[in-house]
Scaffold this motif. Sequence first.
Motif, PDB file in Angstrom:
ATOM      1  N   UNK A 107       0.778  -1.227  -0.060  1.00 49.65           N
ATOM      2  CA  UNK A 107      -0.237  -0.072   0.068  1.00 49.65           C
ATOM      3  C   UNK A 107       0.847   1.009  -0.109  1.00 49.65           C
ATOM      4  N   UNK A 108       0.764   1.720  -1.221  1.00 46.62           N
ATOM      5  CA  UNK A 108       1.550   3.509  -1.436  1.00 46.62           C
ATOM      6  C   UNK A 108       0.746   4.185  -2.264  1.00 46.62           C
ATOM      7  N   UNK A 109       0.723   5.435  -1.679  1.00 45.42           N
ATOM      8  CA  UNK A 109       0.278   6.545  -2.539  1.00 45.42           C
ATOM      9  C   UNK A 109       1.089   6.716  -4.021  1.00 45.42           C
ATOM     10  N   UNK A 110       0.097   6.535  -4.929  1.00 43.08           N
ATOM     11  CA  UNK A 110       0.574   6.488  -6.295  1.00 43.08           C
ATOM     12  C   UNK A 110       1.397   7.910  -6.787  1.00 43.08           C
TER      13      UNK A 110
ATOM     14  N   UNK B 168      -5.052  -0.454   3.867  1.00 44.59           N
ATOM     15  CA  UNK B 168      -5.754   0.396   3.066  1.00 44.59           C
ATOM     16  C   UNK B 168      -6.250   1.532   3.832  1.00 44.59           C
ATOM     17  N   UNK B 169      -6.721   1.182   5.037  1.00 47.84           N
ATOM     18  CA  UNK B 169      -7.299   2.168   5.946  1.00 47.84           C
ATOM     19  C   UNK B 169      -6.423   3.406   5.938  1.00 47.84           C
ATOM     20  N   UNK B 170      -4.955   2.960   6.549  1.00 48.28           N
ATOM     21  CA  UNK B 170      -4.000   4.157   6.979  1.00 48.28           C
ATOM     22  C   UNK B 170      -3.741   4.665   5.645  1.00 48.28           C
ATOM     23  N   UNK B 171      -3.529   4.136   4.381  1.00 47.90           N
ATOM     24  CA  UNK B 171      -3.335   4.651   3.103  1.00 47.90           C
ATOM     25  C   UNK B 171      -4.592   5.723   2.742  1.00 47.90           C
ATOM     26  N   UNK B 172      -5.724   5.286   2.944  1.00 49.46           N
ATOM     27  CA  UNK B 172      -6.945   6.269   2.538  1.00 49.46           C
ATOM     28  C   UNK B 172      -6.911   7.485   3.467  1.00 49.46           C
ATOM     29  N   UNK B 173      -6.669   7.256   4.775  1.00 52.16           N
ATOM     30  CA  UNK B 173      -6.609   8.532   5.677  1.00 52.16           C
ATOM     31  C   UNK B 173      -5.615   9.332   5.162  1.00 52.16           C
TER      32      UNK B 173
END
Length: 172
Positions: A110-113, A137-142
């Motif tokens: 999970x990384x921000x693109x 994904x929850x941490x990435x979404x936040x």
Amino acid sequence: MSSVDSLTSGLEGIKITTPIDAFFASYPSFPYDPNRPAAAEFQRLCKHQKWAGNSKEANDARQKFHTAFEAEFNSTFGEVTHWRRLCEVLGVTPVPDSLTKAKKALAPINVNIFDLLQHERAVKRGEKVELKKFPNVRALAKYSKKHKKIYPKARAKQQGAVRFMLRGLFSV
């Protein structure tokens, strides 16, 4: 004429090295800094142009920005030969020997693109930059929502690395 070509038409004499550079060059009064994160520069452009968040102008520019982002991301990571680089950047070892194995190995990462592409741009400039990985994904979404670094899943083409690396940020 492709969507990337339409971004660059009329920009003769301006040094353009990437689709994102071409997008920002189409706003000549904007003092674009290619060393800053593209998503942050887009937010700065909106303020510079005095566009309201969901105005027609902002939405049109956002569509063009996403087109440029996807073109650059896929040219960096989207070809079969680039999957090896994507695995290296994201710390997949050993690097898989097939595209199918690479996709399987990358799926839980999970990384921000936007950050991923900015990381590669910095590396090309000779800078050493750490890429933030998220435990879920929850941490990435936040993080992505807080920093307005969200790429619309519906815009991603069926093929290419952008579509594969996107996570369902609004379903968590």
